[in-house]
Design a protein around this motif. Structure first.
Motif, mmCIF file in Angstrom:
data_model
loop_
_atom_site.group_PDB
_atom_site.id
_atom_site.type_symbol
_atom_site.label_atom_id
_atom_site.label_comp_id
_atom_site.label_asym_id
_atom_site.label_seq_id
_atom_site.Cartn_x
_atom_site.Cartn_y
_atom_site.Cartn_z
ATOM 1 N N ILE A 174 -7.293 -89.862 -11.109
ATOM 2 C CA ILE A 174 -6.068 -90.645 -10.872
ATOM 3 C C ILE A 174 -4.856 -89.847 -11.356
ATOM 4 C CG2 ILE A 174 -4.914 -92.842 -11.305
ATOM 5 C CD1 ILE A 174 -7.664 -94.023 -12.055
ATOM 6 N N GLU A 175 -3.995 -89.536 -10.379
ATOM 7 C CA GLU A 175 -2.811 -88.709 -10.670
ATOM 8 C C GLU A 175 -1.608 -89.611 -10.921
ATOM 9 O OE1 GLU A 175 -2.352 -85.813 -7.600
ATOM 10 O OE2 GLU A 175 -0.438 -85.047 -8.336
ATOM 11 N N TYR A 176 -0.763 -89.221 -11.841
ATOM 12 C CA TYR A 176 0.436 -90.005 -12.137
ATOM 13 C C TYR A 176 1.684 -89.155 -11.899
ATOM 14 C CZ TYR A 176 -0.021 -87.275 -16.471
ATOM 15 O OH TYR A 176 -0.159 -86.252 -17.370
ATOM 16 N N VAL A 234 -3.903 -84.472 -14.361
ATOM 17 C CA VAL A 234 -2.600 -84.072 -14.909
ATOM 18 C C VAL A 234 -1.959 -83.047 -13.970
ATOM 19 C CG1 VAL A 234 -1.438 -82.946 -16.857
ATOM 20 C CG2 VAL A 234 -3.401 -84.453 -17.275
ATOM 21 N N ASP A 235 -0.903 -83.471 -13.277
ATOM 22 C CA ASP A 235 -0.144 -82.541 -12.436
ATOM 23 C C ASP A 235 1.033 -82.065 -13.292
ATOM 24 O OD1 ASP A 235 2.048 -81.718 -10.697
ATOM 25 O OD2 ASP A 235 0.834 -82.400 -9.019
ATOM 26 N N LEU A 236 1.089 -80.775 -13.564
ATOM 27 C CA LEU A 236 2.107 -80.282 -14.508
ATOM 28 C C LEU A 236 3.526 -80.629 -14.066
ATOM 29 C CD1 LEU A 236 0.866 -76.728 -15.606
ATOM 30 C CD2 LEU A 236 0.086 -78.970 -16.336
ATOM 31 N N GLY A 237 3.742 -80.694 -12.775
ATOM 32 C CA GLY A 237 5.093 -80.963 -12.264
ATOM 33 C C GLY A 237 5.558 -82.392 -12.479
ATOM 34 N N HIS A 238 4.622 -83.273 -12.777
ATOM 35 C CA HIS A 238 4.958 -84.702 -12.797
ATOM 36 C C HIS A 238 5.342 -85.217 -14.183
ATOM 37 C CE1 HIS A 238 2.506 -85.474 -8.843
ATOM 38 N NE2 HIS A 238 3.436 -84.546 -8.712
ATOM 39 N N HIS A 239 6.049 -84.397 -14.939
ATOM 40 C CA HIS A 239 6.465 -84.793 -16.283
ATOM 41 C C HIS A 239 7.946 -84.530 -16.483
ATOM 42 C CE1 HIS A 239 2.161 -83.884 -16.590
ATOM 43 N NE2 HIS A 239 2.132 -84.838 -17.487
ATOM 44 N N ILE A 298 -4.819 -75.877 -8.134
ATOM 45 C CA ILE A 298 -3.398 -75.563 -7.918
ATOM 46 C C ILE A 298 -2.872 -76.575 -6.912
ATOM 47 C CG2 ILE A 298 -1.858 -73.875 -6.828
ATOM 48 C CD1 ILE A 298 -3.642 -71.686 -8.063
ATOM 49 N N ASP A 299 -1.674 -77.083 -7.150
ATOM 50 C CA ASP A 299 -1.024 -77.947 -6.166
ATOM 51 C C ASP A 299 0.375 -77.379 -5.962
ATOM 52 O OD1 ASP A 299 -0.035 -79.906 -4.562
ATOM 53 O OD2 ASP A 299 -0.057 -81.503 -6.058
ATOM 54 N N GLN A 300 0.479 -76.438 -5.066
ATOM 55 C CA GLN A 300 1.776 -75.771 -4.838
ATOM 56 C C GLN A 300 1.960 -75.510 -3.347
ATOM 57 O OE1 GLN A 300 1.285 -73.249 -8.999
ATOM 58 N NE2 GLN A 300 1.705 -72.124 -7.136
ATOM 59 N N PHE A 345 -6.615 -80.891 -13.216
ATOM 60 C CA PHE A 345 -5.204 -80.480 -13.223
ATOM 61 C C PHE A 345 -4.719 -80.238 -11.815
ATOM 62 C CE2 PHE A 345 -6.389 -79.115 -17.478
ATOM 63 C CZ PHE A 345 -5.277 -79.508 -18.208
ATOM 64 N N HIS A 346 -3.445 -80.471 -11.623
ATOM 65 C CA HIS A 346 -2.729 -79.873 -10.504
ATOM 66 C C HIS A 346 -1.751 -78.918 -11.164
ATOM 67 C CE1 HIS A 346 -3.345 -82.749 -6.855
ATOM 68 N NE2 HIS A 346 -4.365 -81.941 -7.086
ATOM 69 N N PHE A 347 -2.001 -77.642 -10.989
ATOM 70 C CA PHE A 347 -1.138 -76.643 -11.596
ATOM 71 C C PHE A 347 0.078 -76.380 -10.723
ATOM 72 C CE2 PHE A 347 -5.006 -74.794 -13.876
ATOM 73 C CZ PHE A 347 -4.620 -75.312 -15.106
#
Ligand code: PSV
Ligand code: MN
Length: 414
Positions: free
Chosen positions: A198-200, A233-238, A311-313, A260-262
């Motif tokens: 579950i991504e936030y 945890v998607d790093l961009g979503h903070h 990776i999510d880029q 992770f989504h990096f």
């Protein structure tokens, strides 16, 4: 002797003198696995304008070819995440798609449902006030559960654009309840042995409220749902100041970190190369993962060993293939440095309250030049010692440009 060998031997000697097991470090680096996203090879990306890139993939086969090339160059990117329906194969022949990937030397990874692109989702998907739309979203996600079985995927990666733009637009508690119901239905249909991640995201595309705004919400739901639900945890979503490594530590310790989504939070989403702005942060994240895995504490250790590193880029101005290779390499470098942390000495300094000695031990590992170590690992793995130079020299970029031309991008304001 290869160029890096003398430097590697010096480094290996230094590490051994710090009681680090260099062979074990190399073995861990050879087992590293970073998943790349099919959508990152296409002309996707950014809400303002997606610039066309010559040679960018337009078909799923091309995306798989590109992912396989990234794997050939790095040796540590053996799987590719798919997004449905963007990657729906002809005649929905998922077996053929899986075979094609395997023939290229990679496998299909996480399945990402898409419940945000259709007009019907204007007011959300599982959180939509209209039960018919909720059902439509649920049906699509359940279809993705079946696709997971067909492609042999372990992870259902869930991200929702759901939320509201105006105070009073919808009942916040009502949306929470709808979401919970929807997620429970998905959970019941998960293939055996699989997980839902579950991504936030704290804002966007909804700006007043987001239905899964933070890790706490994702964590609470993953607890309620059961052991097959974990947090992504998607790093961009903070927000900018958030300490992501602390979130990582908490979730690991609770057995709830799934993946992770990096990418990079400077864009607040998926576009920038991971570790390009703050490589120290990426190291600190890996430091928590390595520390948990090596601690033997359960469930943290087992959880760390099962984390999906994805990776999510969608790169927009810098091309497609090289930034993807770059991203994989940045993860490799951060992981290598985290493996160099002398855990026992660090624990001793921490226990003795030696604030700056503990800090020094950690930063010493970070400041170590792991170039020669990585060159040695790559040589032993039989992949190029300099993956980016090898890619540039391979002729692949020229070949895809000639064969594919320049496709019209999707996304952005058009
Ligand atoms: C949304 O911003 C996201 O991070 C989700 O992971 C999506 O699946 C992905 O980007 C691609 O749109
Ligand atoms: Mn993401």
């Amino acid at each position: 002797m290869s160029d890096h060998r003398a430097a590697y031997e010096l480094l290996a000697e230094r590490l051994a003198s710090q009681d680090l097991d260099v062979e074990a470090i190399k073995a861990a680096l050879k087992r590293q696995h970073i998943e790349t996203p099919s959508w990152g090879y296409a002309n996707s990306g950014t809400r303002f304008k997606a610039f066309a890139w010559p040679g960018a993939a337009t078909t799923t086969q091309q995306k798989l070819d590109d992912a396989a090339m990234v794997h050939r160059m790095t040796g540590i990117a053996p799987s590719v995440a798919i997004h449905i329906p963007w990657d729906k194969p002809e005649n929905e022949d998922y077996a053929a798609m899986r075979q094609y990937a395997e023939a290229q030397g990679i496998r299909l990874g996480a399945v990402n449902p898409n419940v945000f692109q259709d007009d019907e989702y204007r007011l959300g998907s599982l959180g939509n006030p209209d039960p018919a739309i909720q059902e439509r979203a649920l049906d699509h996600i359940l279809e993705c559960c079946q696709i997971m079985e067909a492609v042999g995927s372990r992870d259902l990666s869930l991200w929702f654009a759901d939320g509201t733009n105006y105070a009073g637009q919808d009942s916040l508690r009502g949306r929470k309840r709808r979401f919970e119901q929807g997620l429970e239905a998905v959970y019941r249909h998960l293939p055996e042995g699989s997980r839902m991640l579950i991504e936030y995201k704290f804002f966007e595309p909804a700006f007043y409220s987001t239905d899964i705004p933070d890790w706490g919400t994702a964590y609470a739901w993953s607890l309620k749902l059961g052991p097959q639900a974990q947090v992504l945890v998607d790093l961009g979503h903070h927000a900018q100041g958030v300490n992501i490594e602390q979130i990582v530590a908490f979730l690991l310790d609770e057995g709830k970190l799934g993946g992770f989504h990096f990418n990079n939070r400077k864009y607040a989403d998926d576009d920038l190369i991971v570790g390009s702005v703050n490589p120290y942060e990426l190291f600190l994240i890996y430091n928590e993962l390595v520390g948990a895995e090596q601690s033997g504490d359960e469930p943290a250790s087992a959880t760390a060993s099962q984390v999906a590193y994805m990776i999510d880029q969608c790169h927009n101005i810098e091309g497609k293939m090289i930034p993807m290779i770059y991203s994989v390499l940045n993860c490799q470098e951060a992981y290598a440095k985290a493996l160099l942390v002398p855990r026992e000495r660090l624990a001793q300094a921490q226990a003795a309250g030696e604030v700056l000695e503990a800090h020094r031990i950690l930063t010493d590992a970070y400041r170590t030049d792991v170039g020669p170590l990585l060159a040695q690992v790559r040589e032993e793995m039989g992949v190029p010692v300099d993956p980016i130079a090898a890619y540039r020299a391979s002729g692949y970029e020229e070949k895809i440009r000639a064969e594919r031309g320049t496709a019209t991008p999707s996304g952005g304001f058009q």
